[in-house]
Design a protein around this motif. Sequence first.
Motif, mmCIF file in Angstrom:
data_model
loop_
_atom_site.group_PDB
_atom_site.id
_atom_site.type_symbol
_atom_site.label_atom_id
_atom_site.label_comp_id
_atom_site.label_asym_id
_atom_site.label_seq_id
_atom_site.Cartn_x
_atom_site.Cartn_y
_atom_site.Cartn_z
ATOM 1 N N TRP A 98 0.826 -1.216 0.000
ATOM 2 C CA TRP A 98 0.000 0.000 0.000
ATOM 3 C C TRP A 98 0.854 1.258 0.000
ATOM 4 C CZ3 TRP A 98 -4.725 -0.453 -1.419
ATOM 5 C CH2 TRP A 98 -5.495 -1.558 -1.077
ATOM 6 N N VAL A 99 1.888 1.293 0.844
ATOM 7 C CA VAL A 99 2.661 2.526 0.992
ATOM 8 C C VAL A 99 3.866 2.589 0.066
ATOM 9 C CG1 VAL A 99 1.922 2.761 3.377
ATOM 10 C CG2 VAL A 99 4.043 1.550 2.872
ATOM 11 N N ARG A 108 4.118 2.550 9.927
ATOM 12 C CA ARG A 108 2.661 2.443 9.972
ATOM 13 C C ARG A 108 2.215 1.323 10.906
ATOM 14 N NH1 ARG A 108 -0.231 4.463 5.878
ATOM 15 N NH2 ARG A 108 1.529 5.927 5.809
ATOM 16 N N ARG A 148 -8.665 -0.343 2.075
ATOM 17 C CA ARG A 148 -7.529 0.434 2.569
ATOM 18 C C ARG A 148 -7.771 1.004 3.954
ATOM 19 N NH1 ARG A 148 -7.682 4.389 -2.447
ATOM 20 N NH2 ARG A 148 -9.852 4.279 -1.729
ATOM 21 N N THR A 153 -8.446 5.012 9.201
ATOM 22 C CA THR A 153 -7.281 5.649 8.591
ATOM 23 C C THR A 153 -6.926 4.903 7.304
ATOM 24 O OG1 THR A 153 -6.451 6.268 10.769
ATOM 25 C CG2 THR A 153 -4.891 6.356 8.938
ATOM 26 N N ARG A 154 -6.565 5.666 6.273
ATOM 27 C CA ARG A 154 -6.167 5.068 5.010
ATOM 28 C C ARG A 154 -4.765 4.482 5.134
ATOM 29 N NH1 ARG A 154 -8.493 7.495 0.272
ATOM 30 N NH2 ARG A 154 -6.687 6.704 -0.861
ATOM 31 N N ASP A 156 -2.789 3.656 2.659
ATOM 32 C CA ASP A 156 -1.865 4.149 1.638
ATOM 33 C C ASP A 156 -1.409 5.583 1.909
ATOM 34 O OD1 ASP A 156 -4.399 5.052 1.306
ATOM 35 O OD2 ASP A 156 -4.441 4.863 -0.871
ATOM 36 N N THR A 157 -2.307 6.422 2.417
ATOM 37 C CA THR A 157 -1.958 7.835 2.614
ATOM 38 C C THR A 157 -1.819 8.224 4.073
ATOM 39 O OG1 THR A 157 -4.303 8.484 2.604
ATOM 40 C CG2 THR A 157 -3.150 8.431 0.480
ATOM 41 N N GLY A 158 -2.391 7.455 4.987
ATOM 42 C CA GLY A 158 -2.365 7.822 6.400
ATOM 43 C C GLY A 158 -3.399 8.867 6.770
ATOM 44 N N ALA A 159 -4.189 9.322 5.808
ATOM 45 C CA ALA A 159 -5.221 10.318 6.082
ATOM 46 C C ALA A 159 -6.492 9.626 6.569
ATOM 47 C CB ALA A 159 -5.493 11.141 4.821
ATOM 48 N N CYS A 161 -10.128 8.145 6.561
ATOM 49 C CA CYS A 161 -10.812 7.337 5.544
ATOM 50 C C CYS A 161 -12.114 8.023 5.136
ATOM 51 C CB CYS A 161 -11.083 5.936 6.074
ATOM 52 S SG CYS A 161 -11.960 4.872 4.925
#
Length: 467
Positions: A98-99, A108, A148, A153-154, A156-159, A161
Amino acid sequence: MAVPGPRAAEVGPLRGEQPKESPANEREGQLAARSGAGARPQAVRGGKTQQQRVDLPEESGLRVALGPVSWLWQGLSGWQQARVEEAAEAELGRLEGWVGQQEAAARRLAARLTARLAETGGEALVQRPYGWLIGRGLVQRQACADRRCDDGTRLDTGAACEGCANVLHVRRAARIQVTAEVDQELPGLDDAARRQVVEERLQAQTAADAARFVRRREEARVRDAEREAARAAAQQRAEAERQAAAAAATVRRALACEDCGQNAAGGLCETCGHRRETETLTARTVQLVAARTLDPSASTVDVAALDARVRTAIDRKVAAEWAEFLELSDPADLEDDQERADLAAALTAHSTVQPIADQAEASALAAFGRTDEAEAEADRAYRTEQGRRWFQHNPTGEAAVAAATKAATVARDRVAQHLLTVRLEQLREQAAAGHRAARAGAGSWTDRLPELAARALDRDTAGVVIA
């Protein structure tokens, strides 16, 4: 005064014996030394000890990821540490997908373990470290349908969801709607009763949504199973068709040639195949010449005479090409191999007739393109294209004339092709009618045999029959 005697605490070896430590003291010293080296003993069955790694794994990504739970790691046995290490490696590999980076994946996973420990209340409240790590700390928890998502929390982006935000929005909207319905249906309720009714209805709605979700998932599973079964059946049919085609091809390759009888020729050898194609091209050339030169009211006699003339001309051309081929080749090669000579003759005839047929078709199309119908259609197409709105300001300009000329040419060719197709169909129908008339004129053998039997035989024929 008491007589001094030996004290139990000071009992030592007898005179002449060397001092010696007990086995228990030796084992304790060894264990202490090993414990100082980074391992600690753990009691196992039979009074023996096994080594247990206290430090975290040496791999940097695992050390970073498992750093927040290092105290829990110390409470695991060697087997448990190996299983947790495998689970952490698998989760790191999935997060790396993902990352995109191993370091980011390790950070993460460490953040996830830190958040899970905060939910629990700290490491001191984890009673079963192995079960907590495997079943809660390391696993992803989707708060919504997005793959994800991990606790809102996403990955891939950490933002935050977006799916979870939508779920919360839907839940808030549902609560507002249910509250409004309750206020409208039961206006006299106090706050406590009102909240209770709203919660009951929300729970019922949630249960209904969950039941619908389970039903849809089951329906989707059934559809997937049906598609998989259909796909498997299609693959089986394709395989069966492939095998049948292969078997048919094998049988067809074993067939002898229909024309010359050559064995294993696939039903038609190469030489006879070229001969058939040459005959087809010759017959088409005759039809094209007849369509171009003969009047539609021409009789079958005229068509037969034209057929003979065209075939004679083609035969002469083929003979001339074959003679030229013989002059350029070695006659000994053809005399020693008759099959090779026959194939060369068939190829020569085919290569000679092919351009003749193409030229005959081009001449026929050109002739029908000069007819009144083709010219009228070309004129209409020319004027239509010239009158387009984008040419109205200059209909006689270079662009307008070029486009109109192209449209007229296409229209003329289309009409010529149509007229040629119609004329060829008329010739085929006329030929079929002639064949039917010839068969009808000949009559059946039942009708002709009495007439033939009544005829007198000449001397030579009678001698042959009597003999």
